[in-house]
Design an enzyme around this catalytic site. Structure first.
Site, PDB file in Angstrom:
ATOM      1  CD1 TRP A 136     120.248  -7.778 -19.377  1.00 23.79           C
ATOM      2  CD2 TRP A 136     122.072  -6.810 -20.244  1.00 23.79           C
ATOM      3  NE1 TRP A 136     121.304  -8.095 -18.554  1.00 23.79           N
ATOM      4  CE2 TRP A 136     122.434  -7.514 -19.064  1.00 23.79           C
ATOM      5  CE3 TRP A 136     123.041  -6.136 -20.963  1.00 23.79           C
ATOM      6  CZ2 TRP A 136     123.739  -7.542 -18.596  1.00 23.79           C
ATOM      7  CZ3 TRP A 136     124.349  -6.161 -20.482  1.00 23.79           C
ATOM      8  CH2 TRP A 136     124.688  -6.852 -19.312  1.00 23.79           C
ATOM      9  CD  GLU A 209     114.436  -6.615 -21.846  1.00 25.58           C
ATOM     10  OE1 GLU A 209     114.443  -6.088 -20.714  1.00 25.58           O
ATOM     11  OE2 GLU A 209     115.232  -6.308 -22.750  1.00 25.58           O
ATOM     12  CG  ASP A 242     113.709 -11.287 -19.957  1.00 26.15           C
ATOM     13  OD1 ASP A 242     113.290 -11.220 -18.778  1.00 26.15           O
ATOM     14  OD2 ASP A 242     114.894 -11.039 -20.269  1.00 26.15           O
ATOM     15  CD  GLN A 245     114.972  -4.198 -15.632  1.00 27.28           C
ATOM     16  OE1 GLN A 245     114.643  -3.031 -15.560  1.00 27.28           O
ATOM     17  NE2 GLN A 245     116.155  -4.568 -16.093  1.00 27.28           N
ATOM     18  CE  LYS A 271     117.099  -7.142 -13.614  1.00 31.52           C
ATOM     19  NZ  LYS A 271     118.340  -7.040 -12.836  1.00 31.52           N
ATOM     20  NE  ARG A 405     118.229   0.553 -16.644  1.00 37.21           N
ATOM     21  CZ  ARG A 405     118.627  -0.682 -16.320  1.00 37.21           C
ATOM     22  NH1 ARG A 405     117.864  -1.716 -16.633  1.00 37.21           N
ATOM     23  NH2 ARG A 405     119.751  -0.878 -15.682  1.00 37.21           N
TER      24      ARG A 405
END
Length: 431
Positions: A136, A209, A242, A245, A271, A405
């Site tokens: 994502w 990620e 990426d 998070q 974020k 999560r």
């Protein structure tokens, strides 16, 4: 139940998640690890908002910075510079290993990934992009084309040259050693055999990620990232990481890639950088930035280099450094993991606990031996948690059970983690 509110919401809001459902509560305010509803109920936020509020909600230092900065300098013509922007660029570069020294400040994770992919294509002169099958990276054009976990159907063709490779999943391995454990080396070799077969000779970049959050909190095995980098560089590709998070202390280190001793060609953070406010960054080397500039790199947006959110970013770095929140995330993460493993001893539906620091995944299954999945179980536990005062986010993807999560703020207390574990214990038992 505020009937006019929900009537207006139904009448006027575009439903922007695939499920089309909003949490059935009106949120009036938030502070620290909690949000409060219109009827006065307190809910423990185990997702840090949208996995972003690493300092908790309404952190006093952030509030003070916003109040001061908005009265002085909030937004500028995109070609103008301010001190908060240059300060934040310098400080981000100093927090990273060489050669990551050049910074572009934007708003969202999707926008930063869009810029990174655009830069990679321009610098390499190629167009093909590789990412994980459970990735994502955002909902803008290039980011969405590199996203495979959901949201691909019904929008027409994606940009040509986007390829997915298998995601390493130690809990549900596809390539295995004789003992049944994941053979990620063989999986990675197979992945690039497929890429080589499909490529038209224009491989530009691979974007991944370090921990796939929306993909089910899947942590790349130690050694995988270095091997992936080598596969990329052998083919003249850039490696884009990426860390929307995982960046800025959430995993127990300032950046998740540090565990592997791998430095990406381009890094994106978002974020966590704004701690809940819209701030993102693309960070790369002098060499890549110089080539991009010489070839006319264009990413001129309305809110590029905005001073208000840049000032917030500087405050976020201040708090992370002052309160040593990388160490705190590691300590709290170990405590949370221990508590979740204890839940697994009491509840057979707990199939797996994984992740790093304060980004933890809890996968629920109907049977530990077969790992049979159940969307209904995940949804039921989520509903019960909310009833008991805990907000949880469950990832439900084909072939996986409900994966929670769990990402509390780095400022959470041990008592707040205990409260969350207690509620989750009750919710699993009742569901």
């Amino acid at each position: 139940m505020d009937e006019p509110f929900w009537s207006d919401a139904d009448r006027h809001l575009v439903r922007y998640s695939g499920a089309g459902r909003f949490v059935p509560e009106i949120i009036e305010r938030a502070e620290g690890s909690f949000v409060w509803t219109a009827d006065g109920r307190r809910i423990l936020d185990f997702t840090s908002g949208q996995m972003s509020a690493i300092l908790g909600h309404s952190h006093p230092d952030v509030v003070e910075t916003v109040r001061r900065q908005v009265g002085r300098l909030d937004h500028l013509f995109s070609g103008m510079l301010s001190r908060p922007v240059v300060d934040l660029a310098r400080r981000l570069a100093s927090s990273l290993p060489a050669p990551l020294t050049k910074v572009l400040l934007l708003t969202t994770g999707a926008e930063s990934n869009e810029a990174a992919i655009r830069m990679a294509k321009l610098v390499t002169g190629k167009h093909e992009i590789v990412s994980f099958a459970r990735s994502w990276h955002g909902m803008t054009q290039a980011a969405a084309a590199a996203t495979y976990s959901s949201g691909r159907k019904g929008y027409g063709p994606a940009a040509p040259g986007n390829f997915a490779i298998p995601t390493p999943n130690a809990y549900r391995p596809d390539f295995t050693h004789p003992d049944g454990t994941l053979d990620w080396k063989r999986q990675l070799d197979f992945s690039f055999d497929l890429i080589d077969a499909q490529s038209v000779g224009s491989l530009a970049a691979c974007i991944v990620e370090p921990i796939l959050s929306s993909g089910g909190v899947l942590d790349l095995p130690p050694g995988y990232l270095a091997a992936l980098r080598d596969k990329c560089h052998e083919r003249g590709m850039l490696l884009i990481l990426d860390e929307a998070q995982t960046g800025l202390c959430r995993t127990g280190e300032w950046y998740a890639f540090q565990r592997d001793g791998v430095v990406p060609d381009i890094l994106t953070v978002s974020k966590t950088l704004g701690a809940g406010l819209p701030l993102a960054a693309v960070i790369t080397s002098d060499e890549i930035e110089q080539t991009a500039h010489e070839r006319g790199f264009l990413f001129f947006t309305t809110h590029v280099s905005d001073p208000l959110v840049a000032a917030v970013g500087n405050t976020v770095l201040d708090v992370l450094e002052r309160d040593v929140l990388d160490r705190r995330a590691a300590e709290l993460g170990a405590y949370l993991r221990k508590g979740l493993l204890a839940l697994g001893e009491r509840h057979p539906v707990v199939g797996d606990v994984r992740g790093r620091g304060l980004l933890v995944g809890l996968e629920l299954v109907l049977d530990r031996e077969t790992k049979e999945t159940s969307d209904e179980l995940g949804a039921a536990v989520t509903r019960r948690c909310l009833e008991l005062g805990l907000h949880m986010n469950v990832v439900q993807l084909p072939g996986m059970g409900g994966v929670f999560r769990i990402a509390p703020p780095l400022t959470a207390s041990y008592a707040e983690l205990d409260l969350g574990l207690e509620i989750l214990d009750q919710a699993i038992a009742s569901a």
